[in-house]
Design a protein around this motif. Structure first.
Motif, mmCIF file in Angstrom:
data_model
loop_
_atom_site.group_PDB
_atom_site.id
_atom_site.type_symbol
_atom_site.label_atom_id
_atom_site.label_comp_id
_atom_site.label_asym_id
_atom_site.label_seq_id
_atom_site.Cartn_x
_atom_site.Cartn_y
_atom_site.Cartn_z
ATOM 1 N N ASP A 24 0.830 -1.206 0.000
ATOM 2 C CA ASP A 24 0.000 0.000 0.000
ATOM 3 C C ASP A 24 0.866 1.258 0.000
ATOM 4 O O ASP A 24 0.602 2.207 -0.752
ATOM 5 C CB ASP A 24 -0.931 0.023 1.216
ATOM 6 C CG ASP A 24 -2.017 -1.039 1.153
ATOM 7 O OD1 ASP A 24 -2.260 -1.603 0.060
ATOM 8 O OD2 ASP A 24 -2.624 -1.302 2.210
ATOM 9 N N LYS A 46 2.621 1.572 -3.434
ATOM 10 C CA LYS A 46 1.653 1.967 -4.466
ATOM 11 C C LYS A 46 1.342 3.459 -4.373
ATOM 12 O O LYS A 46 1.335 4.160 -5.381
ATOM 13 C CB LYS A 46 0.371 1.142 -4.331
ATOM 14 C CG LYS A 46 -0.650 1.442 -5.404
ATOM 15 C CD LYS A 46 -1.872 0.562 -5.269
ATOM 16 C CE LYS A 46 -2.884 0.916 -6.349
ATOM 17 N NZ LYS A 46 -4.085 0.106 -6.248
ATOM 18 N N ASN A 47 1.108 3.948 -3.162
ATOM 19 C CA ASN A 47 0.827 5.375 -2.982
ATOM 20 C C ASN A 47 2.006 6.242 -3.412
ATOM 21 O O ASN A 47 1.822 7.270 -4.068
ATOM 22 C CB ASN A 47 0.460 5.675 -1.524
ATOM 23 C CG ASN A 47 -0.902 5.140 -1.157
ATOM 24 O OD1 ASN A 47 -1.764 4.954 -2.009
ATOM 25 N ND2 ASN A 47 -1.109 4.882 0.117
ATOM 26 N N GLU A 83 2.233 6.199 -7.264
ATOM 27 C CA GLU A 83 1.158 6.984 -7.887
ATOM 28 C C GLU A 83 1.420 8.476 -7.743
ATOM 29 O O GLU A 83 1.184 9.241 -8.677
ATOM 30 C CB GLU A 83 -0.194 6.601 -7.276
ATOM 31 C CG GLU A 83 -0.672 5.244 -7.745
ATOM 32 C CD GLU A 83 -1.952 4.777 -7.066
ATOM 33 O OE1 GLU A 83 -2.403 5.410 -6.084
ATOM 34 O OE2 GLU A 83 -2.501 3.758 -7.529
ATOM 35 N N ARG A 101 1.996 5.961 -11.711
ATOM 36 C CA ARG A 101 1.691 4.591 -12.125
ATOM 37 C C ARG A 101 1.779 3.678 -10.919
ATOM 38 O O ARG A 101 2.276 4.055 -9.868
ATOM 39 C CB ARG A 101 2.662 4.116 -13.198
ATOM 40 C CG ARG A 101 4.102 3.990 -12.711
ATOM 41 C CD ARG A 101 5.020 3.396 -13.783
ATOM 42 N NE ARG A 101 6.398 3.329 -13.353
ATOM 43 C CZ ARG A 101 6.925 2.336 -12.640
ATOM 44 N NH1 ARG A 101 6.183 1.315 -12.269
ATOM 45 N NH2 ARG A 101 8.199 2.349 -12.294
ATOM 46 N N GLU A 102 1.288 2.447 -11.120
ATOM 47 C CA GLU A 102 1.398 1.436 -10.077
ATOM 48 C C GLU A 102 2.743 0.722 -10.218
ATOM 49 O O GLU A 102 3.239 0.542 -11.331
ATOM 50 C CB GLU A 102 0.251 0.428 -10.213
ATOM 51 C CG GLU A 102 0.215 -0.566 -9.070
ATOM 52 C CD GLU A 102 -1.052 -1.398 -9.026
ATOM 53 O OE1 GLU A 102 -0.952 -2.541 -8.555
ATOM 54 O OE2 GLU A 102 -2.111 -0.905 -9.437
ATOM 55 N N PRO A 103 3.339 0.295 -9.104
ATOM 56 C CA PRO A 103 4.602 -0.447 -9.198
ATOM 57 C C PRO A 103 4.416 -1.772 -9.936
ATOM 58 O O PRO A 103 3.324 -2.337 -9.948
ATOM 59 C CB PRO A 103 4.969 -0.718 -7.731
ATOM 60 C CG PRO A 103 4.158 0.237 -6.932
ATOM 61 C CD PRO A 103 2.926 0.517 -7.726
ATOM 62 N N THR A 104 5.495 -2.251 -10.522
ATOM 63 C CA THR A 104 5.485 -3.558 -11.166
ATOM 64 C C THR A 104 5.616 -4.647 -10.102
ATOM 65 O O THR A 104 5.981 -4.374 -8.949
ATOM 66 C CB THR A 104 6.647 -3.698 -12.158
ATOM 67 O OG1 THR A 104 7.881 -3.653 -11.406
ATOM 68 C CG2 THR A 104 6.631 -2.602 -13.210
ATOM 69 N N TYR A 163 7.433 -4.409 -6.346
ATOM 70 C CA TYR A 163 6.836 -4.848 -5.079
ATOM 71 C C TYR A 163 7.744 -5.866 -4.380
ATOM 72 O O TYR A 163 8.016 -5.762 -3.182
ATOM 73 C CB TYR A 163 5.460 -5.486 -5.300
ATOM 74 C CG TYR A 163 4.319 -4.537 -5.515
ATOM 75 C CD1 TYR A 163 3.958 -3.597 -4.544
ATOM 76 C CD2 TYR A 163 3.554 -4.591 -6.680
ATOM 77 C CE1 TYR A 163 2.883 -2.737 -4.727
ATOM 78 C CE2 TYR A 163 2.471 -3.740 -6.871
ATOM 79 C CZ TYR A 163 2.145 -2.814 -5.893
ATOM 80 O OH TYR A 163 1.072 -1.976 -6.083
#
Length: 115
Positions: A46, A49-50, A53, A58-61, A65
């Protein structure tokens, strides 16, 4: 005695994310009650991701992660908890490999009796 920090390693790909998040939270509470500081991979995800963004839009790959999990294991953990299904998960296996190299203490869901 130094405070112990445990990482929850739980398979995610191919699983119901809501259920896995609940399972991770349950184990987090269990280990916190035993005095551990707990690294919950859903909390890490979480935060990452924040950050992505806000910074990159963008969202992490998957690899990003996983990298975050590995860095936390290397820098913070004394122990690792392997939730059922870990042996069939690429990410969990990478966490196990790192944990072996870091000489962490292993805990297995199927060997813990709660009651």
């Amino acid at each position: 005695m130094n405070k112990r920090t445990i990482c929850i390693s739980i398979p995610m790909s191919g699983y119901d994310m809501q259920l896995q998040r609940l399972r991770a939270t349950m184990w987090q509470h269990y280990f916190e009650a035993l005095g551990y500081t707990v690294i919950n991979p859903f909390d890490l995800a979480d935060k990452l991701k924040n950050a992505f963004e806000n910074i990159a839009g963008r969202e992490p790959t998957y690899d990003e992660y996983l990298h975050e999990d590995i860095v936390n294991i290397e820098n913070e953990c004394t122990d690792i908890f392997l939730a059922n299904g870990w042996a069939n998960s690429y990410g969990c296996m990478a966490e196990v490999d790192t944990s072996i190299k870091q000489n962490l203490k292993f805990h297995y869901e199927n060997k813990i009796i709660v009651g």
